[in-house]
Every structure is written in structure tokens, then in C-alpha cells.
Design an enzyme around this catalytic site. Structure first.
Site, PDB file in Angstrom:
ATOM      1  N   CYS A 186       0.793  -1.230   0.000  1.00 36.24           N
ATOM      2  CA  CYS A 186       0.000   0.000   0.000  1.00 36.24           C
ATOM      3  C   CYS A 186       0.829   1.286   0.000  1.00 36.24           C
ATOM      4  CB  CYS A 186      -0.969   0.024   1.171  1.00 36.24           C
ATOM      5  SG  CYS A 186      -1.443  -1.577   1.789  1.00 36.24           S
ATOM      6  N   GLN A 227       0.934 -10.983  -3.126  1.00 34.04           N
ATOM      7  CA  GLN A 227      -0.479 -10.627  -3.035  1.00 34.04           C
ATOM      8  C   GLN A 227      -0.979 -10.184  -4.395  1.00 34.04           C
ATOM      9  OE1 GLN A 227      -0.067  -7.534   0.076  1.00 34.04           O
ATOM     10  NE2 GLN A 227      -1.635  -8.705   1.149  1.00 34.04           N
ATOM     11  N   ARG A 232       6.325 -11.321   5.564  1.00 34.66           N
ATOM     12  CA  ARG A 232       5.818 -11.135   6.931  1.00 34.66           C
ATOM     13  C   ARG A 232       6.403 -12.214   7.816  1.00 34.66           C
ATOM     14  NH1 ARG A 232      -0.513  -9.832   5.524  1.00 34.66           N
ATOM     15  NH2 ARG A 232      -0.041  -8.114   4.100  1.00 34.66           N
ATOM     16  N   LYS A 243     -15.212  -3.646   5.721  1.00 37.46           N
ATOM     17  CA  LYS A 243     -14.763  -4.492   4.609  1.00 37.46           C
ATOM     18  C   LYS A 243     -15.760  -5.593   4.309  1.00 37.46           C
ATOM     19  CE  LYS A 243     -12.277  -7.720   7.569  1.00 37.46           C
ATOM     20  NZ  LYS A 243     -11.145  -8.606   7.755  1.00 37.46           N
ATOM     21  N   HIS A 296      -8.464  -1.037  -0.365  1.00 33.18           N
ATOM     22  CA  HIS A 296      -7.519  -2.133  -0.643  1.00 33.18           C
ATOM     23  C   HIS A 296      -8.361  -3.309  -1.089  1.00 33.18           C
ATOM     24  CE1 HIS A 296      -4.559  -0.436   2.340  1.00 33.18           C
ATOM     25  NE2 HIS A 296      -5.662  -0.078   2.946  1.00 33.18           N
ATOM     26  N   HIS A 311      -5.292  -1.170  -5.324  1.00 37.02           N
ATOM     27  CA  HIS A 311      -5.834  -0.049  -4.555  1.00 37.02           C
ATOM     28  C   HIS A 311      -6.671   0.813  -5.472  1.00 37.02           C
ATOM     29  CE1 HIS A 311      -2.394  -1.351  -2.089  1.00 37.02           C
ATOM     30  NE2 HIS A 311      -3.277  -1.159  -1.122  1.00 37.02           N
ATOM     31  N   ASP A 363      -2.747  -7.733  -5.351  1.00 36.31           N
ATOM     32  CA  ASP A 363      -3.140  -6.529  -4.632  1.00 36.31           C
ATOM     33  C   ASP A 363      -3.681  -5.471  -5.594  1.00 36.31           C
ATOM     34  OD1 ASP A 363      -3.382  -5.058  -2.368  1.00 36.31           O
ATOM     35  OD2 ASP A 363      -1.242  -4.886  -1.961  1.00 36.31           O
TER      36      ASP A 363
HETATM   37 ZN    ZN Z   1      -3.296  -2.166   0.602  1.00 39.59          ZN
END
Ligand code: ZN
Length: 564
Positions: free
Chosen positions: A264, A311, A293, A395, A441, A315, A313
């Protein structure tokens, strides 16, 4: 089971016995050490109790009364003492057996159709090794023998499909201790699947109006200070690396960098690289971003919990007026992508504002309504998880049911009222003033590693054609057809098929068996006659023998089926 053990072993000390995903267990302190040889006798006693059709009777009692009824059971008396003052104390009685239990239970033992003891293992009282070692007896029960058999079969099938086992058998991936725990290596065959997933993913994102971005794997400490990760996420991050900038120069100084746990902040920095007007929004930026992580040792499980993962991912940055439409698009996009992978049963969870949260209440309200409207527009049943949102926004989570009936959480569509504030993100509105954009996200597959593990188990390694690492294997009858076999493979490769030739000196039967074990969707058998006629004899994994087909036709067939 506890009642049966109590009957068979007078003086048995009993602790607790909860239900598990697959059955139940009970912890006992017995003078006799249980082994599987004791199971038939215990099972027989359990069946006797079932036949007696005893009522399971709930009684609520005072603490003194409970202590009287549980007299002599030291563990139960200690568990009784754990119950806070003022809380209801309930016992269940079944024949001569009385247990401390919240319930609920069946009304009568006769409702149990079938039972089975599974295993026994040592277990410290209260999980503490300073305490006595108890014997934990595992069992299963069902409404009928057929239901129990089906349950056992499903457990066996899950073992057969375990992605760690199938991943090894099909040579898809490995995790090497030399590299580090939780860091996966994608082998060529696994990588073929990953590339198929990524190609599909990128194409669909461009079609849905996203742009791709790329970002580095590390960033300065200052970035993670601003994003807040060093404050609230540091425990899950790999430790800092210290780098000396401008070494040997007057301005030399040490800098800390962190490997990224999330993408992000990088996307936010792209946003901040220029000014945006409301006319530029919405922005939809996607990245297959690899993050790291530091998961604790105990929770890792093959590809399902790893320390390095990619990910899928994205945005979305938009204006307040755009969020309804954006969320609706995102949700419907997510559903389409999940369906393509063979997941048709999808359930949704809407998590709303928790007690501790950041962001204006009106924004929370508007965002939650947008999520809810999107679910309704998609006609999806959903469960509301009141207060279950992250501190920075509400979410939607989507869970899929796999071929074995298990639920997996994959997609997340998550508002963020924290990062835009921390990074001072703005756009120029119609009024000519600066406004804070909404930030969402979202990940559809979660991470490629975990998703791959789930896919392997869902398909048991027999991937559909469009994902299969090897779609076609050409099996020459003898070395005389090797050259023709290679020509067949070349023609297929030019048609974008994933194909190999089995060039081993084995007999055809052995080659077929090997291709079956490798779960190849199509085998093409080529002998002298096929070579002469320019055809291939097709054997499908699902449909068996398909007969001889002209090579050019088969190339077209594979292409059409892969795209279907
Ligand atoms: Zn994010």
C-alpha cells in the site's frame, strides 16, 4: 465416550471434552495406558449407551451443589473454580455420568447413529508441561453409519489431496530449509500454473479498467513510520537492515530499510508523485506484489501460511460519489475471477465499525452502506459481522467452498480511512479545493502461494486444462516415431499449448500410466500409422479414448478449450 470410559475404568479422573472440526476428544487421567487395542471395548460400551437411549439432562445448580455432584473429580473441581462468580453453572447428566458442561447436547443418546474412536495421545493438563500428563482420546460420531463413512472418506480424501503431498508428487513447489522456513520455491511445473494464473489475472484487470504498477521490495524506515506499520505492525515485519549511504563521503549516514510487509505505501507514493483532480478519479492500480511477513514458527503450514508471498493486490482511489459504483464493480469482478477458478459457492461477510477506530463517522457510514448495496446488487446473501472491521475501515470478505466442502477466505474489499490521512493524500474537487480521496484495498485471490495450495487441494492436482502445467503429452509408440512426436509437440507449442514428449524407452503402457499419475489432461499416442497420416490418437483424462484426429484440428481444439 466419557461415560463409557467411566464405566470401564472405575476411578477414571476426567478433565474436559470439546468438539473439534472433525469430531471430539476427551482428556482422561487413568491408571491404565490406553492403546488402540482398547478401542473396540470402549466403542462397544459407547454403542451400549447409545442403545440404552439415555436422556442427556441439563441441570443448572449452585456452586456448592455442583461441587457435591462432581466430588472426587479433581480436574472438574478445578475447572468449576474457574467459572466466574455469578455465571450460570450447568451440568449434564447421562445415566450415571455427570459432566460440567455449557451444552447444548442431543436430547438422548439414541440419536447417535454411529461412533468411532480415532486415536489417543498424551496431553498435559491445561496445556502446561508442569502439570500431569493426561490421555487425550479422539473420537468421531455421526447420525448414521453412512454419514460417518462419508465423513471418514472426506478426511481420507483431504489427506490424499494435501497440497504438500501433491505438490511433491507433481513436482510443483518446495520449501527449502537452506533458504528459510515459509519461503516457497516454485518449480517449473508450478511456475507454469502460476504464469497461467498471472496472465489471466493481468488480462482481466486491464479489461476491468485497472492499471498495473510495480514497486520495490524495500523502503526506508521513514516510509513505514508514516504508514504506521512500525507502530502497529512491527512484530510481523522482518527486522531492519542498516545501510550506510554515501560511504566515505562527508555526508555519510546510516539508514534503516525494511522489506515490505504490504504494498500500500508504495502505491500511495505513486499517487503522491503528482496532483490529481476529481476528473482523474477513480484510479485503480494493481500489482502482483511480493511481501514478507514474519509469521511465527507454529502457524506455518505448507503454502497456506508462508513468510514470503505475492499478493494479488490493488488499490482504488476515488471520490465519495464514486464509491458505490466502484465497490459494486469490484465485488462483481471478484466473483467472476473466483468462478473462473472453479469456485461457485461463495459466501460474503460484511465487517462493520469496531469500537476503536479512526476516520469520520460519516465516512464509515457511507462506506458501509456502499459495501452493503454492492452485496445486494449482486444478490448475495451475507453475514454481518458487527464491529468486526479493522480499525481503519469496514470491509467485505469472501469465502469459497472447495471440492471437499471446506471454507477458505480469499477475497477482501477493504476501506482505509487511515493511510490517506497519514500520507496527506488529496485531490482537487469540483470546488477547486483539496479533498481526501477514498482508498480501498482489495485482493481477490489473497496471495498466489496460499491460493495455489488451495487450488491444488480443490482439484487434487488434476488441474483444468487452462491451468494444467502440462496440457498435452505426446507418447511415441517407439523411437521410430520420435521425430514425428517432436513435430507434433512443436505444432502445439506454436499454438500456445503446454506440451512435452515422453522420450523414455518404456513401453506404451508404462508411458500411459505415468501420464495418468501426472494427471495430464491429454495424451497423444503416435505410432507408425498416425505418423504416416499426420494424425494423433487422442486420450482425454476425463473422457478416455477419442480416436484419431488430424494434428491441425487438435491444435485448434486445445486452443479453443483453453480459452473456454
Ligand atoms: Zn493495501
Amino acid at each position: 465416550m466419557a461415560a463409557a470410559v467411566g464405566r470401564l475404568y472405575p476411578g477414571a479422573q476426567m478433565d474436559i471434552g470439546p468438539a473439534t472440526d472433525e469430531g471430539f476428544y476427551y482428556d482422561f487421567d487413568l491408571p491404565h495406558r490406553l492403546t488402540p487395542e482398547d478401542f473396540p471395548a470402549i466403542e462397544a460400551e459407547m454403542i451400549r449407551i447409545v442403545r440404552e437411549d439415555l436422556p442427556l439432562e441439563r441441570i443448572e445448580v449452585s456452586r456448592d451443589e455442583a461441587a457435591r455432584l462432581l466430588a472426587g473429580q479433581r480436574y472438574k473441581l478445578e475447572r468449576l473454580a474457574d467459572i466466574p462468580a455469578g455465571e450460570t453453572i450447568s451440568l449434564y447428566r447421562c445415566g450415571g455420568f455427570t459432566d460440567l458442561c455449557r451444552g447444548p447436547h442431543l436430547a438422548r443418546t439414541g440419536e447417535i447413529g454411529a461412533v468411532k474412536l480415532v486415536s489417543v495421545a498424551g496431553s498435559y493438563y491445561r496445556g502446561d508441561e508442569k502439570n500431569p500428563m493426561l490421555q487425550r482420546l479422539y473420537g468421531m460420531a455421526a447420525a448414521s453409519q453412512e454419514a460417518l463413512d462419508a465423513l471418514l472418506e472426506r478426511i481420507e480424501e483431504a489427506k490424499r489431496r494435501d497440497h504438500r503431498k501433491v505438490g511433491r508428487e507433481l513436482d510443483l513447489y518446495s520449501i527449502s530449509d537452506t533458504i528459510g522456513p515459509g519461503l516457497a520455491l516454485w518449480h517449473p511445473r508450478g511456475a507454469r500454473i502460476r504464469v497461467a494464473i498471472e496472465d489471466f489475472w493481468r488480462r482481466e484487470h486491464y479489461r476491468a479498467g485497472y492499471e498495473m504498477v510495480f514497486s520495490p521490495h524495500v523502503g526506508r524506515a521513514a516510509l513505514w513510520e508514516t504508514s504506521g506499520h512500525l507502530g502497529f505492525y512491527r512484530e510481523s515485519m522482518y527486522p531492519a537492515m542498516t545501510v550506510t549511504e554515501d560511504e566515505g563521503h562527508a555526508g555519510a549516514h546510516a539508514e534503516q530499510y525494511f522489506v515490505k510487509p504490504m504494498n500500500c505505501p508504495f502505491h500511495i507514493e505513486i499517487y503522491k508523485s503528482r496532483r490529481w483532480s476529481y476528473r482523474d478519479l477513480p484510479l485503480r492500480w494493481a500489482e502482483l506484489g511480493t511481501v514478507y511477513r514474519f509469521e511465527k514458527e507454529g502457524v506455518r503450514h505448507g503454502l497456506l501460511r508462508v513468510r514470503g508471498f505475492t499478493q494479488d493486490d490493488a488499490h482504488i482511489f476515488c471520490t465519495p460519489g464514486q464509491i458505490e459504483e466502484e465497490i459494486r464493480r469490484t465485488l462483481s469482478f471478484a466473483m467472476g475471477v473466483l468462478r473462473r477458478f472453479g469456485f461457485s459457492e461463495i459466501t460474503a461477510y460484511l465487517a462493520t465499525r469496531p469500537e476503536k477506530s479512526v476516520g469520520q463517522p460519516e465516512r464509515w457510514e457511507q462506506a458501509t452502506v456502499a459495501l452493503e448495496h454492492a452485496l445486494q446488487a449482486e444478490g448475495m446473501a451475507y453475514t454481518r459481522d458487527e464491529g468486526g472491521g479493522a480499525f481503519y475501515g469496514p470491509k467485505i470478505d469472501l469465502k469459497i467452498r472447495d471440492a471437499l466442502g471446506r471454507l477458505w477466505q480469499l477475497s477482501t474489499i477493504q476501506f482505509d480511512f487511515n493511510e490517506p490521512e497519514r500520507f496527506g493524500m488529496v485531490y482537487i474537487g469540483e470546488d477547486g479545493r483539496e479533498h481526501q480521496p477514498y482508498m480501498v484495498h482489495r485482493a481477490l485471490l489473497g496471495s498466489l502461494e496460499r491460493f495455489f495450495g488451495i487450488l491444488i487441494e480443490h482439484y487434487g492436482g488434476a488441474f483444468p486444462l487452462w491451468l494444467a502445467p502440462e496440457q498435452v503429452r505426446v507418447l511415441p509408440l517407439s523411437d521410430k516415431q520420435l521425430e514425428y512426436a517432436r513435430r507434433v509437440a512443436d505444432a502445439l507449442r506454436r499454438g500456445d499449448a503446454r506440451v512435452t514428449v515422453d522420450e523414455a524407452a518404456d513401453k506404451l503402457g508404462a508411458k500411459i500410466r505415468r501420464a495418468q499419475l501426472d494427471k495430464i489432461p491429454y495424451m497423444l499416442v503416435v505410432g507408425g500409422r498416425e505418423a504416416e497420416a499426420g494424425v494423433v490418437a487422442v486420450r482425454s483424462r476425463e473422457k478416455g479414448d477419442q480416436g484419431a484426429v488430424p494434428l491441425a484440428d487438435f491444435v485448434n481444439q486445445i486452443r479453443a478449450e483453453t480459452q473456454a
